[in-house]
Motif scaffolding. Structure first.
Motif, mmCIF file in Angstrom:
data_model
loop_
_atom_site.group_PDB
_atom_site.id
_atom_site.type_symbol
_atom_site.label_atom_id
_atom_site.label_comp_id
_atom_site.label_asym_id
_atom_site.label_seq_id
_atom_site.Cartn_x
_atom_site.Cartn_y
_atom_site.Cartn_z
ATOM 1 N N TYR A 211 0.827 -1.207 0.000
ATOM 2 C CA TYR A 211 0.000 0.000 0.000
ATOM 3 C C TYR A 211 0.859 1.254 0.000
ATOM 4 O O TYR A 211 1.878 1.341 0.677
ATOM 5 N N ASP A 212 0.432 2.229 -0.785
ATOM 6 C CA ASP A 212 1.033 3.565 -0.830
ATOM 7 C C ASP A 212 -0.124 4.552 -0.736
ATOM 8 O O ASP A 212 -1.149 4.392 -1.398
ATOM 9 N N GLN A 213 0.041 5.565 0.078
ATOM 10 C CA GLN A 213 -1.041 6.526 0.270
ATOM 11 C C GLN A 213 -1.369 7.295 -1.008
ATOM 12 O O GLN A 213 -2.462 7.833 -1.147
ATOM 13 N N ASN A 214 -0.434 7.345 -1.939
ATOM 14 C CA ASN A 214 -0.625 8.049 -3.200
ATOM 15 C C ASN A 214 -1.242 7.107 -4.234
ATOM 16 O O ASN A 214 -0.605 6.167 -4.703
ATOM 17 N N ALA A 215 -2.500 7.374 -4.630
ATOM 18 C CA ALA A 215 -3.209 6.483 -5.553
ATOM 19 C C ALA A 215 -2.556 6.416 -6.928
ATOM 20 O O ALA A 215 -2.761 5.440 -7.660
ATOM 21 N N PHE A 216 -1.786 7.429 -7.287
ATOM 22 C CA PHE A 216 -1.119 7.402 -8.597
ATOM 23 C C PHE A 216 -0.159 6.227 -8.716
ATOM 24 O O PHE A 216 0.188 5.823 -9.826
ATOM 25 N N THR A 217 0.289 5.678 -7.595
ATOM 26 C CA THR A 217 1.263 4.585 -7.626
ATOM 27 C C THR A 217 0.611 3.209 -7.606
ATOM 28 O O THR A 217 1.305 2.212 -7.766
ATOM 29 N N TRP A 218 -0.703 3.132 -7.391
ATOM 30 C CA TRP A 218 -1.349 1.828 -7.284
ATOM 31 C C TRP A 218 -1.281 1.083 -8.615
ATOM 32 O O TRP A 218 -1.384 1.685 -9.691
ATOM 33 N N ALA A 424 -11.865 -10.070 -14.615
ATOM 34 C CA ALA A 424 -10.886 -9.553 -13.654
ATOM 35 C C ALA A 424 -9.476 -9.983 -13.998
ATOM 36 O O ALA A 424 -9.228 -11.162 -14.306
ATOM 37 N N LEU A 425 -8.543 -9.001 -13.928
ATOM 38 C CA LEU A 425 -7.113 -9.272 -14.012
ATOM 39 C C LEU A 425 -6.578 -9.619 -12.635
ATOM 40 O O LEU A 425 -7.083 -9.148 -11.606
ATOM 41 N N ALA A 426 -5.512 -10.404 -12.602
ATOM 42 C CA ALA A 426 -4.834 -10.686 -11.340
ATOM 43 C C ALA A 426 -4.193 -9.410 -10.809
ATOM 44 O O ALA A 426 -3.856 -8.487 -11.559
ATOM 45 N N GLY A 427 -4.006 -9.334 -9.510
ATOM 46 C CA GLY A 427 -3.446 -8.143 -8.893
ATOM 47 C C GLY A 427 -2.087 -7.788 -9.448
ATOM 48 O O GLY A 427 -1.167 -8.612 -9.444
ATOM 49 N N GLY A 428 -1.946 -6.544 -9.962
ATOM 50 C CA GLY A 428 -0.680 -6.073 -10.482
ATOM 51 C C GLY A 428 -0.209 -6.792 -11.729
ATOM 52 O O GLY A 428 0.975 -6.720 -12.073
ATOM 53 N N LEU A 451 -8.265 -4.652 -5.805
ATOM 54 C CA LEU A 451 -8.289 -3.190 -5.637
ATOM 55 C C LEU A 451 -8.205 -2.826 -4.169
ATOM 56 O O LEU A 451 -8.512 -3.637 -3.279
ATOM 57 N N TRP A 452 -7.811 -1.575 -3.950
ATOM 58 C CA TRP A 452 -7.923 -0.992 -2.615
ATOM 59 C C TRP A 452 -9.308 -0.368 -2.487
ATOM 60 O O TRP A 452 -9.734 0.395 -3.359
ATOM 61 N N VAL A 453 -10.016 -0.702 -1.410
ATOM 62 C CA VAL A 453 -11.302 -0.067 -1.118
ATOM 63 C C VAL A 453 -11.257 0.494 0.290
ATOM 64 O O VAL A 453 -10.366 0.171 1.088
ATOM 65 N N GLY A 454 -12.233 1.334 0.605
ATOM 66 C CA GLY A 454 -12.244 2.013 1.890
ATOM 67 C C GLY A 454 -12.986 1.262 2.975
ATOM 68 O O GLY A 454 -13.343 0.094 2.826
ATOM 69 N N PRO A 455 -13.257 1.933 4.108
ATOM 70 C CA PRO A 455 -13.895 1.284 5.262
ATOM 71 C C PRO A 455 -15.335 0.868 4.974
ATOM 72 O O PRO A 455 -15.977 1.338 4.045
ATOM 73 N N ASP A 456 -15.828 -0.029 5.815
ATOM 74 C CA ASP A 456 -17.251 -0.351 5.871
ATOM 75 C C ASP A 456 -17.591 -0.618 7.338
ATOM 76 O O ASP A 456 -16.694 -0.615 8.189
#
Length: 807
Positions: A211-218, A424-428, A451-456
């Protein structure tokens, strides 16, 4: 510079050594002479570490070495905050030796180099961005160094971290020693344009990478890596093109919604299954093989349109442009049809259904009403997306019965007419996820399946969580469609779909075929986007001095540094070319300065600022005589003054522009010059005024009050130091000529000469006994520390009667 008290008629001689101590240095300032106490000094500048001062983000992405670039922030006493990189200094030099010495002093590493010639810039030295080790910072000298750099440096200031404070100390130390350095400030500018966002502080799991806080790097958002989808670059392109304000209504048909800070502002939630509430009601069903997914709708909405750059949760592709419509619906087909109708009535242009059912061939007819409905909604102008399913099966596969071969299962709504089915593609990776359904005929396009998703509600902490499935690939691609529509809201649904498919990346995996290309799709719609130009500068600039103008230019198609930039003024004509120029304005008044940027495709953008060329009045300093001085009638009195002027090339007003006057009309004034003498013929108080006037008539003045009294029977000699001049900056290791003249009013001889020097609070030291001598400063004093020093030089002359004259 160390401030010291002056004595009567002394003149201060500033000497500043550069490290090492024996090297030459120049002085920055000179103390006024005279017997009066100097003005009350400004309070020293001070700094404290205050954790409540927080930079906009914790760090910037690293360079090729991948080392993060930590940020710090400084808060001024007016409350404004500026960010800077806490371990980087910008060094400007063309001297390889100076660079090497700087790197050695601070265990430095060159991260980037700016060669002005590469950008057709002239008159600038090479710049080096250097990562420094601030462990050797001397905080005790920070206040003095800043005061040496700016005599008005004062006030209490706050820094976000100890590392940031150390960096300030290192940079100030170098600058005070004469090194051309700068702090690597980080403007505040638009985050999507700077390829930086701030999502949840931490992440759990892996979505094609840590994980990187900057979404541009995901992996799902980056233009680099295996998937090359470029969501971040699509955001940036829309931002530069001014299209992020275009809103697209996106409907999510699902269960288990719980809107939060990641849901686009203004969201609308409705229930298609009353009396169940549209939000806060968990999923009534499981998600395949009995897997619980109580907040499936919340996760799907996050995958599609979580708001980027809010420090919370994740960042879905449609986050910057979506108006969210959350439709709580059961997964049966009838309610799904009505849910689509509700979404259509609310203006949805895109609808996502992350659920499916494998209907056996023999009941295929039962799907026809649903298919007719999806096809009808598609014809109405909506785009419908559905998940392919997670059963690792070929949805196009056929089976044979009694020699008759046909498709045995209808995966609905994936295979419905009017629906875009997403695998769906595999991660990365650009390969198919092992669980994803596929089919060359019916699975239209693939998107990232992890994908990265937020809280629930079951995971309420502000963390990004990695989640996998075609349920999330489908809303991701739907979110990309929203970006394409935002690029041109006038397009039809068919055009948007064609753009998605025609720009998709061809995929080497035969079970994939193609996968989504967000940046390529948005670029195709936008065409050649004109560059964006922002001018840094404007406002008041000094007359007859070089003024710096700089433009930040960004372009969607061209990499940095982009574009041809031409500067012009409605008064001065063309000023220069390049993103940064230096220009000498030789006429006064206001003008409009324009930077015109042209990208490689010929698209042009202009930006303008108003520049007001002003004449700054001189600043006059009267050195001698001092306030309340008492002088003798008929004796020669030395008058000394100087003036600075920002509008002069050396910032010094010529002595011919300085005029002395007296409040007593019979006194021998006016007198012109910096160092002159006068003789008063009448007793009493008067005010002497020194006025400096520049070539444009701006002036400044300073006055002193003196009293003329009867002379004694035997006047002391008249003494004048003729070398060096007040304000000169002699080297510390070379001989300096000290010379002066003297005469006795009564003509008495012989006269005895004595030269003394005084550093700081030390006692005067006799250095010679002749009218003219050679004196080398570092033979008298040990200049063993970097800094600015003021040395007073004094000539005492004694007549045969023991009367002493001094200058």
């Amino acid at each position: 510079m160390h401030q010291i008290r002056n004595v009567s008629n002394e003149r201060s001689r500033p000497i500043r050594p550069r490290a090492p101590w024996w090297a030459l240095a120049t002085a920055d300032a000179l103390l006024a002479s005279g017997c009066a106490a100097p003005p009350t000094p400004l309070p020293p500048i001070s700094f404290t570490v205050d954790p409540s001062v927080v930079p906009s983000v914790a760090e910037l992405p690293g360079f090729e070495d991948g080392v993060p670039r930590p940020l710090a922030a400084v808060a001024n006493d007016d409350g404004s905050v500026a960010d800077f990189v806490a371990d980087e200094i910008w060094l400007t030099t063309d001297d390889a030796g100076e660079l090497s010495a700087f790197l050695a002093r601070w265990n430095g590493e060159v991260l980037a180099t700016f060669v002005p010639g590469d950008y057709d810039l002239t008159g600038l030295s090479t710049g080096y961005l250097v990562r420094v080790d601030t462990a050797g910072a001397d905080l005790d000298r920070l206040s003095d160094d800043l005061r040496a750099l700016d005599a008005t440096a004062t006030g209490a200031h706050r820094v976000s971290s100890a590392d940031g404070l150390d960096l300030l100390a290192v940079a100030s130390r170098e600058a005070a020693a004469g090194t051309d350095v700068g702090i690597n400030w980080v403007g505040g500018g638009a985050q999507l344009r700077s390829r930086t966002t701030a999502e949840a502080p931490t992440g759990v799991g892996s979505a094609g990478g840590a994980y990187d806080q900057n979404a541009f790097t995901w992996a799902s958002h980056s233009l680099l890596g295996a998937q090359e989808i470029g969501v971040g670059e699509a955001w940036r392109a829309l931002d530069i093109a001014g299209r992020l304000g275009n809103r697209v209504k996106v409907a999510i048909l699902d269960m288990g919604f719980q809107p939060d800070a990641d849901t686009p502002t203004g969201w609308l939630a409705i229930s298609n299954a009353p009396p169940l509430a549209p939000t806060g009601t968990s999923n009534a069903l499981s998600c395949g093989s009995g897997n619980p997914c109580p907040w499936h709708g919340a996760n799907v909405a996050s995958a599609a349109m979580a708001v980027p750059n809010n420090g919370f949760g994740a960042a879905g592709p449609a986050g910057p442009v979506a108006d969210a419509i959350l439709v709580f619906t059961l997964y049966d087909f009838f309610t799904s049809i009505t849910a689509l109708g509700e979404a259509r009535l609310l203006g949805a242009r895109i609808a996502n259904m992350s659920y499916s059912a494998p209907v056996p061939w023999y009941l295929a007819w039962s799907v026809l009403p649903f298919e007719a409905a999806t096809f009808g909604f598609r014809l109405s102008g909506m785009l419908l997306f559905a998940a392919a399913g997670n059963d690792d099966r070929d949805v196009d596969a056929v089976g044979c019965t009694f020699g008759v071969c046909f498709e045995r299962t209808w995966i609905t709504p994936c295979e419905n007419a009017g629906v875009i089915c997403v695998g769906a593609l595999a991660g990365g990776s650009s390969a198919r996820a092992s669980y994803s359904n596929y089919g060359a005929k019916q699975v239209d396009i693939f998107g990232p399946g992890t994908l990265w998703v937020g809280p629930d509600p079951d995971a309420p902490a502000n963390q990004a969580r990695a989640i996998s499935g075609t349920s999330f690939a489908s809303p991701f691609v739907a979110g990309v469609a929203a970006l394409v529509w935002a690029a041109d809201p006038s397009m039809s649904a068919t055009t948007v779909e064609n753009v998605l498919m025609s720009t998709a990346h061809p995929n080497g995996d035969p079970r994939v075929g193609r996968h989504v290309n967000a940046f390529g799709a948005v670029r195709q719609v936008l065409g050649n986007v004109p560059p964006e130009v922002t001018i840094n500068g404007g406002g008041d600039v000094p007359f007859n001095l070089m003024a710096q103008l700089h433009a930040d230019v960004v372009d969607v198609e061209d990499s940095f540094p982009c574009c041809t930039v031409v500067w012009s003024s409605n008064v001065d004509g063309q000023l220069g070319t390049g993103t940064g120029i230096v220009h000498l304005f030789t006429t006064m008044g206001s003008r409009v300065v324009t930077a015109r940027a042209t990208d490689s495709g010929g698209a042009v953008t202009e930006a303008s600022v108003v520049v007001n060329v002003i004449n700054v009045a001189p600043n006059v300093t009267l050195h001698a005589p001092t306030e309340a001085a008492v002088v003798f009638r008929t004796a020669v009195v030395q008058l000394r003054g100087s003036a600075t002027d920002r509008n002069e090339p050396d910032e010094t007003l010529a002595c011919a522009n300085l005029t002395w006057t007296s409040s007593v009309g019979s006194d021998p004034f006016p007198i012109v010059g910096c160092e002159v003498s006068a003789t008063f013929t009448s007793n009493g108080a008067r005010v002497l005024t020194l006025t400096g006037t520049d070539s444009l008539g701006a002036s400044d003045a300073e006055s002193v009050s003196i009293t003329v009294v009867d002379p004694p029977p035997n006047l002391p000699p008249n003494v004048q130091v003729t070398s060096p001049q007040t304000g000169s900056s002699p080297p510390v290791h070379l001989p300096i000529t000290l010379s002066g003249t003297a005469n006795d009013p009564e003509g008495a001889t012989p006269l005895t000469y004595q030269w003394t020097t005084k550093l700081g609070s030390n006692a005067p030291i006799v250095v010679g006994n002749a009218p003219s001598i050679e004196w080398t400063p570092n033979e008298t004093y040990s200049f063993n520390q970097e800094g600015t020093y003021t040395v007073q030089v004094r000539l005492n002359v004694t007549d045969p009667g023991g009367n002493v004259g001094t200058d």
